[in-house]
Design an enzyme around this catalytic site. Structure first.
Site, mmCIF file in Angstrom:
data_model
loop_
_atom_site.group_PDB
_atom_site.id
_atom_site.type_symbol
_atom_site.label_atom_id
_atom_site.label_comp_id
_atom_site.label_asym_id
_atom_site.label_seq_id
_atom_site.Cartn_x
_atom_site.Cartn_y
_atom_site.Cartn_z
ATOM 1 C CB SER A 143 57.974 24.509 -53.079
ATOM 2 O OG SER A 143 57.986 24.552 -51.667
ATOM 3 C CE1 TYR A 156 55.426 29.356 -52.650
ATOM 4 C CE2 TYR A 156 55.782 27.502 -51.175
ATOM 5 C CZ TYR A 156 56.256 28.374 -52.137
ATOM 6 O OH TYR A 156 57.554 28.266 -52.585
#
Ligand code: NAD
Length: 256
Positions: A143, A156
């Site tokens: 990501s 995250y």
């Protein structure tokens, strides 16, 4: 287009979103698929779609944070299809979303168990088979959050940054033993995960209008492409679906 004929591909977290779209695309291109999610029953629709494109697949229950479950998944795939050519470590969660001081310590640790330890579990389970057959492809779904902190996403971002290093560490050890390793950032994609992000109202990603998000078939096409031989020269890298050279090679339209 059938450049994945004869390949066997494992995709974790494939009951919906990017994993589901990638599974259908790989099946469409001729691969046999081992798809999984915490509950195999959640993969029923995806199995049906794979059937609809003439593909072959089975679904298993596998929580990626549980090493034994992931090892069993790899074993079952080999029992059913005779080998494994690629594993896509896709399963991931965004929660807990919140400022560090407001997060629940157990939820924070759970995020790392799924997003980072889950990727390790996939690599650890597949690698011995890849070494034995002298080939294999590992795709770790990364990501943009691996490289930039975003408010409210401490777990995250930390987990994905760990995945980035796990990709590099694996490529460092396995790259010269016939194993191709990729990190792959799928862009900002219209999935349930983005629904959770929008509902949180925290940070700029939550403000993106849904109509501006990418469709899941774009990262799916790139994941399928990475599973084929045409990606050999890019092995060892972390790639981003927004990279124009990659898009051109995959056959995706240019951005803007
Ligand atoms: P999603 O929430 O739609 O799907 C996630 C999948 O993972 C589901 O099938 C879910 O059941 C599964 N899953 C969750 N926890 C699991 C566990 N413990 N064990 C096994 N399966 C589990 O999300 P998505 O957007 O499709 O995300 C897929 C991957 O792409 C994730 O790694 C995510 O971090 C990454 N990603 C997504 C975006 C985006 O914009 N959607 C952006 C960057 C990276």
């Amino acid at each position: 287009m059938s450049n994945l004929n004869g390949k066997v591909i494992i995709i974790t977290g494939a009951s919906r979103g990017i994993g589901a779209a990638a599974a259908v695309e790989c099946a469409r291109q001729g691969a046999k698929l081992s798809i999984s999610s915490r509950n195999a029953a959640d993969c029923a629709d995806v199995l049906e779609k794979i059937d609809g494109v003439g593909g072959e697949a089975f679904a298993a229950s596998c929580d990626v944070s549980d090493f034994n479950a992931v090892e069993q998944l790899v074993k079952e795939t080999i029992e059913r299809f005779g080998k494994v050519d690629a594993i896509v470590n896709n399963a991931g969660i965004v929660d807990p979303v919140g400022l560090i001081e407001d997060t629940d310590p157990q939820e924070w640790a759970r995020n790392i168990s799924v997003n980072l330890v889950g990727v390790y579990n996939g690599i650890r389970s597949a690698l011995p088979h890849f070494y034995k057959q002298g080939s294999g492809t590992i795709i770790n779904i990364s990501s943009g959050a691996a490289h930039n902190p975003l408010e409210g996403w401490s777990a995250y971002c930390s987990g994905k940054a760990g995945v980035y290093m796990m990709t590099r560490a694996t490529a460092h050890e396995a790259g010269e033993k016939g194993v191709k390793v990729f990190g792959f950032a799928p862009g900002v994609v219209d999935t349930d995960m983005q629904g959770i992000i929008r509902a949180s109202g925290i940070n700029r990603v939550s403000q993106l209008p849904r109509e501006n998000l990418s469709p899941s078939h774009e990262p799916a096409a790139a994941i399928a492409w990475l599973c084929g031989e045409q990606s050999d020269d890019l092995a060892g890298q972390e790639l981003d679906v927004r990279n124009e050279d990659l898009r051109k090679r995959v056959g995706l339209p240019a951005i803007a």
